[in-house]
Design an enzyme around this catalytic site. Structure first.
Site, PDB file in Angstrom:
ATOM      1  CG  HIS A 170      97.661  -1.996  83.528  1.00 37.80           C
ATOM      2  ND1 HIS A 170      96.416  -2.462  83.162  1.00 37.80           N
ATOM      3  CD2 HIS A 170      97.512  -1.486  84.774  1.00 37.80           C
ATOM      4  CE1 HIS A 170      95.556  -2.236  84.145  1.00 37.80           C
ATOM      5  NE2 HIS A 170      96.195  -1.644  85.136  1.00 37.80           N
ATOM      6  CB  ALA A 171     102.853  -2.818  86.270  1.00 41.12           C
TER       7      ALA A 171
END
Length: 134
Positions: A52-53
């Site tokens: 994820h970011a």
């Protein structure tokens, strides 16, 4: 938008002593005030974490014990880091995709985060991340 150039390895101050070492992280050490601290442990060596970011959150990852690999992607380039020293922190700015893997037995990953948990701050799909970076 942040790129891989904004990623830093931070050397954590250590007081060395014959009776053991003491790592010190004070509020003025980081480029942000941390609001949340969490840690990963008992991660199987075949497990994959991250993926994820964050839109706004910054983080520092530290291998308190053992080792693991962190792959970071800025939408154009990617770079891999091996974290295996408790006096080194990996600063991940906002807008950088991260993947953690190859955890050694007994490894502990400490995370200092700039914000409280908010699902709205996560980008969990890589294609959405690439669109976000455009």
């Amino acid at each position: 938008m942040e790129t891989l150039n904004a990623i830093q390895l931070l050397e954590i101050p250590v007081v060395a002593d014959a009776s053991g070492n003491l790592g010190i992280i004070q509020s003025d050490f980081l480029p942000f005030n941390f609001k949340r601290i969490y840690y990963l442990f008992d991660v199987p060596s075949t497990a994959f974490r991250g993926g994820h970011a964050h839109i706004d959150q910054q983080e520092v990852l530290i291998a308190l014990s053992g080792s693991f690999e962190v792959t970071l992607h800025d939408g154009t380039e990617k770079k891999r880091y091996l974290l295996n020293k408790p006096n080194i922190g990996l600063l991940i700015p906002k807008g950088i995709w991260r993947e953690l893997e190859n955890f050694s037995s007994g490894s502990v990953c400490l995370v200092l985060a700039s914000d409280d948990f908010s699902e709205e701050d996560y980008i969990r799909d890589f294609d959405e991340f690439l669109n976000f970076k455009k």
